[in-house]
Design a protein around this motif. Sequence first.
Motif, mmCIF file in Angstrom:
data_model
loop_
_atom_site.group_PDB
_atom_site.id
_atom_site.type_symbol
_atom_site.label_atom_id
_atom_site.label_comp_id
_atom_site.label_asym_id
_atom_site.label_seq_id
_atom_site.Cartn_x
_atom_site.Cartn_y
_atom_site.Cartn_z
ATOM 1 N N ALA A 96 -42.923 -35.231 17.108
ATOM 2 C CA ALA A 96 -42.174 -35.605 18.301
ATOM 3 C C ALA A 96 -42.588 -34.705 19.459
ATOM 4 C CB ALA A 96 -40.669 -35.462 18.062
ATOM 5 N N VAL A 97 -42.155 -35.078 20.644
ATOM 6 C CA VAL A 97 -42.212 -34.157 21.777
ATOM 7 C C VAL A 97 -40.921 -33.344 21.734
ATOM 8 C CG1 VAL A 97 -42.331 -33.897 24.271
ATOM 9 C CG2 VAL A 97 -43.604 -35.749 23.144
ATOM 10 N N GLY A 133 -46.297 -23.928 22.455
ATOM 11 C CA GLY A 133 -46.415 -23.721 21.025
ATOM 12 C C GLY A 133 -46.629 -24.971 20.202
ATOM 13 N N GLY A 134 -46.529 -26.134 20.828
ATOM 14 C CA GLY A 134 -46.759 -27.359 20.090
ATOM 15 C C GLY A 134 -48.208 -27.467 19.642
ATOM 16 N N ASP A 135 -48.415 -28.146 18.516
ATOM 17 C CA ASP A 135 -49.772 -28.231 17.963
ATOM 18 C C ASP A 135 -49.801 -29.309 16.896
ATOM 19 O OD1 ASP A 135 -52.112 -25.523 17.148
ATOM 20 O OD2 ASP A 135 -52.441 -27.669 17.525
ATOM 21 N N LEU A 136 -50.996 -29.523 16.352
ATOM 22 C CA LEU A 136 -51.192 -30.392 15.200
ATOM 23 C C LEU A 136 -51.181 -29.513 13.954
ATOM 24 C CD1 LEU A 136 -52.033 -33.050 13.774
ATOM 25 C CD2 LEU A 136 -54.402 -32.424 14.307
ATOM 26 N N VAL A 171 -28.175 -29.000 32.656
ATOM 27 C CA VAL A 171 -28.534 -28.654 34.030
ATOM 28 C C VAL A 171 -30.033 -28.705 34.263
ATOM 29 C CG1 VAL A 171 -26.453 -27.276 34.333
ATOM 30 C CG2 VAL A 171 -28.553 -26.170 33.546
ATOM 31 N N ARG A 172 -30.815 -28.592 33.178
ATOM 32 C CA ARG A 172 -32.265 -28.638 33.350
ATOM 33 C C ARG A 172 -32.929 -28.951 32.020
ATOM 34 N NH1 ARG A 172 -34.854 -29.506 37.706
ATOM 35 N NH2 ARG A 172 -33.708 -27.868 38.759
ATOM 36 N N TRP A 173 -33.946 -29.801 32.091
ATOM 37 C CA TRP A 173 -34.819 -30.076 30.957
ATOM 38 C C TRP A 173 -36.196 -29.489 31.211
ATOM 39 C CZ3 TRP A 173 -33.231 -32.355 26.518
ATOM 40 C CH2 TRP A 173 -32.050 -33.098 26.548
ATOM 41 N N GLY A 174 -36.845 -29.070 30.160
ATOM 42 C CA GLY A 174 -38.244 -28.720 30.265
ATOM 43 C C GLY A 174 -39.088 -29.978 30.171
ATOM 44 N N ARG A 175 -40.405 -29.825 30.276
ATOM 45 C CA ARG A 175 -41.300 -30.985 30.241
ATOM 46 C C ARG A 175 -41.743 -31.342 28.837
ATOM 47 N NH1 ARG A 175 -45.266 -30.812 35.552
ATOM 48 N NH2 ARG A 175 -43.595 -30.847 37.102
ATOM 49 N N GLY A 176 -41.518 -30.468 27.897
ATOM 50 C CA GLY A 176 -41.803 -30.791 26.509
ATOM 51 C C GLY A 176 -43.132 -30.262 26.008
ATOM 52 N N THR A 177 -43.231 -30.167 24.690
ATOM 53 C CA THR A 177 -44.464 -29.766 24.018
ATOM 54 C C THR A 177 -44.602 -30.638 22.769
ATOM 55 O OG1 THR A 177 -45.723 -27.882 23.133
ATOM 56 C CG2 THR A 177 -43.364 -27.898 22.676
ATOM 57 N N GLN A 178 -45.818 -31.124 22.530
ATOM 58 C CA GLN A 178 -46.056 -32.080 21.457
ATOM 59 C C GLN A 178 -46.239 -31.370 20.115
ATOM 60 O OE1 GLN A 178 -46.369 -35.676 21.508
ATOM 61 N NE2 GLN A 178 -46.325 -35.346 19.293
ATOM 62 N N VAL A 179 -45.490 -31.818 19.133
ATOM 63 C CA VAL A 179 -45.669 -31.371 17.758
ATOM 64 C C VAL A 179 -46.089 -32.577 16.931
ATOM 65 C CG1 VAL A 179 -44.526 -30.481 15.694
ATOM 66 C CG2 VAL A 179 -44.003 -29.496 17.942
#
Length: 127
Positions: free
Chosen positions: A92-93, A8-11, A115-123
């Motif tokens: 941010a990511v 869902g991250g976007d510019l 216990v777990r992180w995701g890899r992230g999405t850029q906003v």
Amino acid sequence: EVQLVESGGDLVQAGGSLRLSCAASGFTFDDYAIGWYRQAPGKEREGVSCISSGAGSTYYADSVKDRFTVSSDNAKSTLYLQMNSLKFEDTAVYYCAASVLCTRVAGTIIGEYVVRWGRGTQVTVSS
């Protein structure tokens, strides 16, 4: 395998809105606190918002309160973050994370025993 996948991250222009999603798999979603964290270039990662286990309490950092809304769909094992009135400083990511506990301390969100992180999405918010 325990996985968290953000999307869902976007510019977007300042003042706009975005909705992030975090799809979880490999564990019982409702057993953990699930939260959103972000890291801007050159800055430390900070907590944004979280939902305690059992879809209980929700917490928000002071910087996003009244602009962001966290929610979850346990049937889909998915966490959402509705972001309104976006500001340049929201760039941010964004990561989601599953932790044993989450809480709000000194205006920010803390995930304990992650216990777990995701890899992230850029906003990216343009001014």
